[in-house]
Design an enzyme around this catalytic site. Sequence first.
Site, PDB file in Angstrom:
ATOM      1  N   ARG A  89      -1.218  68.960  45.352  1.00 51.07           N
ATOM      2  CA  ARG A  89      -0.043  68.282  44.795  1.00 51.07           C
ATOM      3  C   ARG A  89       1.085  69.285  44.553  1.00 51.07           C
ATOM      4  O   ARG A  89       2.236  68.997  44.844  1.00 51.07           O
ATOM      5  CB  ARG A  89      -0.443  67.573  43.496  1.00 51.07           C
ATOM      6  CG  ARG A  89       0.593  66.616  42.960  1.00 51.07           C
ATOM      7  CD  ARG A  89       0.004  65.763  41.838  1.00 51.07           C
ATOM      8  NE  ARG A  89      -1.096  64.957  42.305  1.00 51.07           N
ATOM      9  CZ  ARG A  89      -2.168  64.637  41.583  1.00 51.07           C
ATOM     10  NH1 ARG A  89      -2.280  65.060  40.342  1.00 51.07           N
ATOM     11  NH2 ARG A  89      -3.126  63.899  42.090  1.00 51.07           N
ATOM     12  N   ASP A 112     -14.673  56.340  38.802  1.00 55.47           N
ATOM     13  CA  ASP A 112     -13.594  57.309  38.926  1.00 55.47           C
ATOM     14  C   ASP A 112     -13.206  57.723  37.501  1.00 55.47           C
ATOM     15  O   ASP A 112     -13.579  57.050  36.531  1.00 55.47           O
ATOM     16  CB  ASP A 112     -12.406  56.638  39.637  1.00 55.47           C
ATOM     17  CG  ASP A 112     -11.150  57.485  39.582  1.00 55.47           C
ATOM     18  OD1 ASP A 112     -11.234  58.689  39.895  1.00 55.47           O
ATOM     19  OD2 ASP A 112     -10.079  56.947  39.225  1.00 55.47           O
ATOM     20  N   ASP A 134      -9.762  59.793  36.476  1.00 54.75           N
ATOM     21  CA  ASP A 134      -8.327  59.765  36.179  1.00 54.75           C
ATOM     22  C   ASP A 134      -7.727  58.398  36.460  1.00 54.75           C
ATOM     23  O   ASP A 134      -7.807  57.897  37.579  1.00 54.75           O
ATOM     24  CB  ASP A 134      -7.597  60.831  37.008  1.00 54.75           C
ATOM     25  CG  ASP A 134      -8.050  62.225  36.618  1.00 54.75           C
ATOM     26  OD1 ASP A 134      -8.075  62.503  35.407  1.00 54.75           O
ATOM     27  OD2 ASP A 134      -8.389  63.023  37.515  1.00 54.75           O
ATOM     28  N   GLY A 191      -4.880  68.767  42.337  1.00 52.53           N
ATOM     29  CA  GLY A 191      -3.747  69.436  41.695  1.00 52.53           C
ATOM     30  C   GLY A 191      -3.094  70.501  42.555  1.00 52.53           C
ATOM     31  O   GLY A 191      -1.862  70.611  42.610  1.00 52.53           O
TER      32      GLY A 191
HETATM   33  C1  XBP Z   1      -7.411  62.490  40.615  1.00 55.67           C
HETATM   34  C2  XBP Z   1      -6.637  63.558  41.201  1.00 55.67           C
HETATM   35  C3  XBP Z   1      -6.609  64.879  40.521  1.00 55.67           C
HETATM   36  C4  XBP Z   1      -5.879  64.831  39.200  1.00 55.67           C
HETATM   37  C5  XBP Z   1      -5.578  66.202  38.698  1.00 55.67           C
HETATM   38  O1  XBP Z   1      -7.645  61.466  41.604  1.00 55.67           O
HETATM   39  O2  XBP Z   1      -6.041  63.411  42.245  1.00 55.67           O
HETATM   40  O3  XBP Z   1      -5.949  65.772  41.364  1.00 55.67           O
HETATM   41  O4  XBP Z   1      -4.649  64.167  39.351  1.00 55.67           O
HETATM   42  O5  XBP Z   1      -6.731  66.969  38.573  1.00 55.67           O
HETATM   43  P1  XBP Z   1      -8.821  60.392  41.437  1.00 55.67           P
HETATM   44  P2  XBP Z   1      -6.812  68.459  39.193  1.00 55.67           P
HETATM   45  O6  XBP Z   1      -8.590  59.665  40.145  1.00 55.67           O
HETATM   46  O7  XBP Z   1      -8.640  59.465  42.622  1.00 55.67           O
HETATM   47  O8  XBP Z   1     -10.133  61.114  41.479  1.00 55.67           O
HETATM   48  O9  XBP Z   1      -5.528  69.137  38.825  1.00 55.67           O
HETATM   49  O10 XBP Z   1      -8.014  69.060  38.556  1.00 55.67           O
HETATM   50  O11 XBP Z   1      -6.930  68.279  40.672  1.00 55.67           O
HETATM   51 MG    MG Z   2      -8.106  57.605  39.724  1.00 54.45          MG
END
Ligand code: XBP
Ligand code: MG
Length: 262
Positions: free
Chosen positions: A65, A18, A20, A62
């Site tokens: 969200r 993963d 983030d 995002g």
């Molecule tokens: C990561 C996410 C992403 C980031 C933001 O989850 O949920 O939405 O927070 O990125 P994970 P974007 O680590 O479980 O993959 O704004 O590009 O969505």
């Molecule tokens: Mg993550």
Amino acid sequence: TCALPIYLFMSLEALIFDVDGTLANTERDGHLVAFNLAFEELGLDWVWSNELYHELLDVTGGQLRIKHYLKNHKPEFTHDDLDNFVASIHKLKTKIYVRLMAEGAVPLRPGVERLFAEAREAGLRLAIATTTTPANVDALIANTLGREALDWFEVIGAGDVVPNLKPAGDIYHYVLEKMNIDPKNCIAFEDSHNGIVSATDAHLKTLITVNEYTNSHQFDEAIVILNNLGEPNKPFTMIEGDATDATFVNVDYLRGLHAKHC
Ligand code: XBP
Ligand code: MG
């Protein structure tokens, strides 16, 4: 434990990461900052605190969200074309995020760069499975490890190449299929409940490194829960897992974990 012949079939061949919260604290120091800067630049009076973001992180992606935020925290807000409006905010947010990465806003977490190097040395295959937008992954990797490091990953599964974001298993299924590999020969690395639910759906065993947003999450399926991967001079703290002499995660440690939990 497994009988020897099965163990031979079930050798550790690949690591799937993963991004983030796992490779780096991009949520707090990258995404949250970028969302707020985008809102400000567009003249929106939306300010996400760290505390609010903690809650909003339950929703992956995002754009989803932002919509979740509007529905629950700005119920009075309306727009004729919400999908396009949110998409345009998110596009700006991505641009800002990429710029923040280029400014070196977010370092990799302890042990990540070392483990990549050791895994490559040992001939393990590497891949990425994330919900984040592909440009964000590019920017983080290129600005922390160098652009050539993007080639270390056999597959970079990111964003909406699949219909359903985590906690759905789609992105892990996608990566496994592209790699043409049995999940039994892999270990996944995650930081969140949504992440481990996704990996588990694809029959992967998962090592968890928590962060400030996820240290109270449920990780029932984890093979081990650590505070981070650790470094030779900076031992990890084991939150849950089998007793070990290891103080940092390396390939030997992963092979041991894999053999025990296959
Ligand atoms: C990561 C996410 C992403 C980031 C933001 O989850 O949920 O939405 O927070 O990125 P994970 P974007 O680590 O479980 O993959 O704004 O590009 O969505
Ligand atoms: Mg993550």
